[in-house]
Design an enzyme around this catalytic site. Sequence first.
Site, PDB file in Angstrom:
ATOM      1  CG  ASP A 139     -19.541 -71.417  61.140  1.00  0.00           C
ATOM      2  OD1 ASP A 139     -18.422 -71.255  60.654  1.00  0.00           O
ATOM      3  OD2 ASP A 139     -20.533 -71.756  60.487  1.00  0.00           O
ATOM      4  CB  ILE A 163     -13.451 -76.350  51.559  1.00  0.00           C
ATOM      5  CG1 ILE A 163     -12.681 -75.327  52.399  1.00  0.00           C
ATOM      6  CG2 ILE A 163     -12.618 -77.619  51.398  1.00  0.00           C
ATOM      7  CD1 ILE A 163     -11.337 -74.924  51.815  1.00  0.00           C
ATOM      8  CG  LEU A 174     -15.283 -76.816  56.547  1.00  0.00           C
ATOM      9  CD1 LEU A 174     -14.511 -75.622  56.003  1.00  0.00           C
ATOM     10  CD2 LEU A 174     -14.556 -78.116  56.220  1.00  0.00           C
ATOM     11  CB  CYS A 193     -11.383 -74.433  40.064  1.00  0.00           C
ATOM     12  SG  CYS A 193     -12.240 -74.554  41.639  1.00  0.00           S
ATOM     13  CB  CYS A 199     -19.255 -70.807  41.215  1.00  0.00           C
ATOM     14  SG  CYS A 199     -17.502 -70.377  41.129  1.00  0.00           S
ATOM     15  CB  CYS A 219     -23.552 -63.074  49.241  1.00  0.00           C
ATOM     16  SG  CYS A 219     -23.820 -64.831  49.519  1.00  0.00           S
ATOM     17  CG  ASP A 247     -27.963 -74.365  48.778  1.00  0.00           C
ATOM     18  OD1 ASP A 247     -27.126 -74.012  49.630  1.00  0.00           O
ATOM     19  OD2 ASP A 247     -29.042 -74.905  49.070  1.00  0.00           O
TER      20      ASP A 247
END
Length: 380
Positions: A139, A163, A174, A193, A199, A219, A247
């Site tokens: 990041d 992911i 990651l 999926c 989600c 978000c 989350d």
Amino acid sequence: MSQPLDLNQLAQDIKQWGKALGFQHVGITDTDLSASEPALQAWLDKQYHGEMEWMARHGMMRARPHELLPGTLRVISVRMNYLPAKAGFASTLKNPSLGYVSRYALGRDYHKLLRNRLKKLGETIRGHCTSLNFRPFVDSAPLLERPLAEKAGLGWTGKHSLILSRDAGSFFFLGELLIDLPLPIDRPVKEECGRCVACITTCPTGAIVEPYVVDARRCISYLTIELEGAIPEEFRPLMGNRIYGCDDCQLICPWNRFSHLTDEADFSPRQALHAPQLVELFAWSEEKFLKVTEGSAIRRIGHLRWLRNIAVALGNAPWDPDCLAALQQRQGEHPLLDEHIDWAIARQLEKRSADAVEVRSAKQQQRLVRAIEKGLPRDA
């Protein structure tokens, strides 16, 4: 005369070395992300990045790893689990007097830990080569890490844009190691999926505007972490008690029943951040905030935005004279904070009279809690 380097054997060795360093999956891919450029440009054109101006500033460089480290031929993509034992998802979310912190941020900041491990991996590889240029990223640079992880076989991109792994869900970090060796590459895995849209329908603010596309401006993670100014009023009632990150899109995902708990001690929750009382958090001085969040990802938002987020959560809490008193006590400290305090006080004085938005939010919260209790690993 030295033996030529066996790249196939080296690739296998790298995966073993990576696992020995604490990475649960290590994959290798090339640097070609041209297939991701149109979607990235469309996302930027729609202003879905909000105030994250660096996303637009770097533009297509994000899809060109070789521009970050000239000579790069391969990207080693890794993942590391972060789900702590006894994460207390449901118990915290269903108690509106507590503050909910995204579980990745409960322990020590992951950036430094992963970067150091990746550096060690690079040094180990270099010790088995005549020469090697490498650079680790976590990041920390304009790099499309999720498409790289997908190409390297770590998982597929879920409809929430994260992911997903068939064997490990999505509760993992990651990281990438750019190198200049032409190693054999791994194959992507197929998407699984299916028709599931849990989600999308669960997101409190409707941030997943279409499958695989997140409007960051909606978000809760963006609103509580990246946004520097006032949180738009339309989203405040929908945030519930989420004071740092969110989350929900992961918690509702059926694949996270296969999540694995982390064995990294640094990711263990700090007691002061794990299911804390909102009234107590709102009383923190800047000195205490900096002390408790030392070495934590939370520290970067600063004390002011921390209080801003908590003020919204206090406004969403049930009527409580202690909440009202806590809010009133901090009035006049800063104009940004006052805006959110005034809103929260008005909410408290309305004694939580239910409107359509709030009813929707409460129902989603209840559904999410039921799904958590039913679907996640028992120890989480």
